[in-house]
Design a protein around this motif. Sequence first.
Motif, PDB file in Angstrom:
ATOM      1  N   ARG A  80      -2.660   2.144 -10.432  1.00 34.39           N
ATOM      2  CA  ARG A  80      -2.197   2.041  -9.047  1.00 34.39           C
ATOM      3  C   ARG A  80      -1.487   3.327  -8.626  1.00 34.39           C
ATOM      4  O   ARG A  80      -1.719   3.841  -7.521  1.00 34.39           O
ATOM      5  CB  ARG A  80      -1.239   0.844  -8.923  1.00 34.39           C
ATOM      6  N   THR A  83       5.719   6.066   3.372  1.00 35.93           N
ATOM      7  CA  THR A  83       4.643   6.721   4.114  1.00 35.93           C
ATOM      8  C   THR A  83       4.368   6.011   5.431  1.00 35.93           C
ATOM      9  O   THR A  83       3.986   6.624   6.404  1.00 35.93           O
ATOM     10  CB  THR A  83       3.353   6.727   3.261  1.00 35.93           C
ATOM     11  N   TRP A  92      -2.536   6.200  -5.638  1.00 35.58           N
ATOM     12  CA  TRP A  92      -1.679   6.767  -4.597  1.00 35.58           C
ATOM     13  C   TRP A  92      -1.703   8.283  -4.646  1.00 35.58           C
ATOM     14  O   TRP A  92      -1.695   8.957  -3.613  1.00 35.58           O
ATOM     15  CB  TRP A  92      -0.247   6.252  -4.756  1.00 35.58           C
ATOM     16  N   ASP A 147       0.825  -1.200   0.000  1.00 38.39           N
ATOM     17  CA  ASP A 147       0.000   0.000   0.000  1.00 38.39           C
ATOM     18  C   ASP A 147       0.862   1.255   0.000  1.00 38.39           C
ATOM     19  O   ASP A 147       0.381   2.345  -0.332  1.00 38.39           O
ATOM     20  CB  ASP A 147      -0.912   0.013   1.234  1.00 38.39           C
ATOM     21  N   ASP A 148       2.104   1.108   0.384  1.00 36.96           N
ATOM     22  CA  ASP A 148       3.042   2.226   0.453  1.00 36.96           C
ATOM     23  C   ASP A 148       3.724   2.401  -0.899  1.00 36.96           C
ATOM     24  O   ASP A 148       4.445   1.512  -1.357  1.00 36.96           O
ATOM     25  CB  ASP A 148       4.081   1.942   1.544  1.00 36.96           C
ATOM     26  N   PRO A 149       3.525   3.529  -1.587  1.00 38.10           N
ATOM     27  CA  PRO A 149       4.137   3.730  -2.891  1.00 38.10           C
ATOM     28  C   PRO A 149       5.662   3.732  -2.854  1.00 38.10           C
ATOM     29  O   PRO A 149       6.305   3.298  -3.823  1.00 38.10           O
ATOM     30  CB  PRO A 149       3.591   5.090  -3.339  1.00 38.10           C
ATOM     31  N   LEU A 165      -0.633  10.269  -1.271  1.00 33.66           N
ATOM     32  CA  LEU A 165       0.528   9.522  -0.794  1.00 33.66           C
ATOM     33  C   LEU A 165       1.776   9.850  -1.598  1.00 33.66           C
ATOM     34  O   LEU A 165       2.878   9.462  -1.220  1.00 33.66           O
ATOM     35  CB  LEU A 165       0.250   8.011  -0.865  1.00 33.66           C
ATOM     36  N   GLN A 169      -4.817   9.565  -3.124  1.00 26.06           N
ATOM     37  CA  GLN A 169      -4.802   9.445  -1.666  1.00 26.06           C
ATOM     38  C   GLN A 169      -3.788  10.388  -1.018  1.00 26.06           C
ATOM     39  O   GLN A 169      -3.562  10.330   0.190  1.00 26.06           O
ATOM     40  CB  GLN A 169      -4.466   8.012  -1.255  1.00 26.06           C
TER      41      GLN A 169
END
Length: 210
Positions: free
Chosen positions: A133, A204, A137, A77-79, A142, A140
């Motif tokens: 994807r 993140t 991010w 989930d963390d780019p 991110l 969001q």
Amino acid sequence: MAKIRERNRELIIEVASKFFAEKGFAATKTIDIANSAGLPKANVYYYFKTKQNLYRSVLESITEPLLQASEPFYENDDPATALEEYIRAKIRISQTHPHASKVFASEIMHGAPHLPEDIAAQMQDQTKQMCERIQSWIDQDLMAAVPPQHLLFTIWASTQTYADFDWQISQITGKEKLDQEDYDQAADLIVKLVLSGCGIQVGTKEKETA
């Protein structure tokens, strides 16, 4: 017996990758591949039937790891983590599949005349999903609002150059062949530049727990 067949197939693909990379599809002769591999010409046809099938196998030897390289995009989930793992995977591919990478690059540069439709479709679908994807991010907050396609183009260019332009790199570095430290340094720098450019110098998740 099965292991011998598999070793012979891998050897033929490896040798063919070098010939296709240096001479192209049309100028490459099956007899030259067989001689270089130390196998009878009949063996090449036994395993691959035609030069076109052998060329497809060479393309598959590079497209399969390229497709697998995108897995971090769906596993994280963390780019920052996903992008770093993707970049390092792409560098490893350039390191371990240099000749096949050149074949793939040449195929693309010439308009993909021999690239099978199913492989082209897989690559296009992968790119579409990766762009979606990246955009998620961005949505969001991110990472910075960078154009997803151009981010991928930048990563591809910077990582694949270590296979596709090895002569130039050799001339500049004075090394006949790069060592592991060189590839690690390349990956570290590309990761740093990409994450910084995307406004995510650290993961993140690390920011949230700091």
